[in-house]
Design an enzyme around this catalytic site. Structure first.
Site, short mmCIF file in Angstrom:
data_model
loop_
_atom_site.label_atom_id
_atom_site.label_comp_id
_atom_site.label_asym_id
_atom_site.label_seq_id
_atom_site.Cartn_x
_atom_site.Cartn_y
_atom_site.Cartn_z
N LYS A 114 0.89 -1.04 -0.13
CA LYS A 114 -0.04 -0.01 -0.25
C LYS A 114 0.97 1.40 -0.07
O LYS A 114 1.90 1.26 0.78
CB LYS A 114 -0.81 -0.13 1.27
CG LYS A 114 -2.09 -1.06 1.34
CD LYS A 114 -2.91 -0.90 0.32
CE LYS A 114 -4.15 -1.84 0.22
NZ LYS A 114 -5.21 -1.68 -0.73
N LYS A 135 -13.49 -7.67 -7.61
CA LYS A 135 -13.83 -7.93 -6.36
C LYS A 135 -15.51 -8.10 -6.19
O LYS A 135 -16.41 -7.30 -6.67
CB LYS A 135 -13.76 -6.92 -5.21
CG LYS A 135 -12.25 -6.42 -5.24
CD LYS A 135 -11.77 -5.50 -4.28
CE LYS A 135 -10.26 -4.80 -4.21
NZ LYS A 135 -10.08 -3.85 -3.43
#
Length: 327
Positions: free
Chosen positions: A150, A246
């Site tokens: 991240k 997703k």
């Protein structure tokens, strides 16, 4: 046969604070839908996401509004036009897949037209932190085949350099969660290519990613927040080389499988992704993950504990779900 619907919110503590560019959390807040017909019970788990204007209470209310139709026999095909893509539809869609499989006595992957369900290897996500902390986490996970970092701050390049030094042989991808602007991406991408980063996930805000049209990135770009359903493909194919699918964005496995087929048809690579959640949310995505170029189903690895039974993780290898869990 009369059905019965149950829906609830659950909170699953994380093993450590999980931070991305837009915030941090210490628990996974999920909703679970259960649909029983007297013979079997199907379950589905989803994560309401504030980025998309969702709350657990709001998604549960959307499910409750469909209670009469669901208990009267609404199937997952009919469900697609009754709720928008999102967490509520995902929980119900996956519960209906699970119920259908259990009643038919065949695995959900067979209902989806697959010949078998193979184990897959997931990447492991490193939470946004200082370069030193991220290097420490990378060093502990350096034997894993892929790490996802991240990013989203002034020290991004330092973070990636530190992780690369700590895990020199591991494949790396980075996820900006919309934190960069176009000029920052243009400066950063060549450096990431030099560090052998394989993918940059959602570098720009979804509402500003038209800047990517015509840009020849030295690192593969992957859409996440910019892609929810098949309706978004025509834009994404002009801006990205891969898409992160997703179930919480597509509104369930039904749309996710259709989206993956169309994305492949237009030449996009597939990343099978997840929100932070338990094995019940990961299990349906195992079907989507078959043949995906990147698999990111590490949600349970970030929890203090998973539900039982859960998925079996052997390092980065995920075994197919037991029927007691899902499908």
């Amino acid at each position: 046969m009369t059905r019965r619907l149950a829906v609830r919110e659950e909170s699953w503590p994380l093993a450590a604070v999980f931070a991305i560019s837009r915030g941090a959390k210490t628990a996974a807040q999920v909703i679970v839908a259960e649909i029983s017909d007297g013979r079997a019970t199907g379950r589905g788990e989803a994560v309401p996401y504030a980025r998309y204007g969702q709350t657990p209470a709001g998604e549960i209310a959307a499910i409750e509004a469909l209670r009469p139709d669901l208990e009267a026999g609404l199937d997952r095909r009919g469900l697609q036009n009754r709720l928008p893509a999102g967490a509520a539809r995902n929980a119900l869609d996956c519960a209906l897949w699970d119920l259908e499989a259990k009643v038919a006595g065949v695995p959900a992957w067979a209902l989806a037209g697959r010949r078998r369900l193979d184990p897959v290897k997931t990447c492991l996500t490193l939470s946004l932190d200082t370069p030193e902390k991220m290097a420490e986490a990378a060093r502990a996970a350096a034997r894993r085949p892929m790490l996802k970092l991240k990013i989203g701050g002034a020290d991004d390049l330092d973070r990636v350099i530190a992780v690369r030094e700590a895990a020199p042989r591991t494949r790396l991808i980075v996820d900006a969660n919309e934190a960069l602007d176009f000029e920052a991406l243009r400066r950063l991408a060549p450096e990431l290519a030099r560090l052998e980063v394989k993918m940059i996930e959602q570098p720009l805000p979804a509402q500003a990613d038209e800047a990517l049209e015509g840009y020849e990135s030295p690192v593969l770009l992957c859409a996440d927040e910019s892609l929810h359903t098949r309706a978004d493909l025509s834009r994404c194919v002009r801006r990205y080389g891969a898409v992160n699918i997703k179930l919480d964005k597509t509104g369930g496995l039904t749309e996710a499988l259709a989206l993956a087929a169309e994305a492949r048809a237009v030449g996009l690579q597939i990343m099978a992704g997840c929100m932070v959640a338990t094995s019940l949310a990961m299990a349906p995505t195992m079907i989507l993950a078959q043949g995906a170029e990147v698999v990111d189903l590490d949600g349970p690895l970030l929890l203090a504990r998973d539900r039982e039974p859960g998925l079996t993780y052997q390092g980065s290898l995920i075994l197919p779900p037991p029927p007691e869990l899902w499908g």
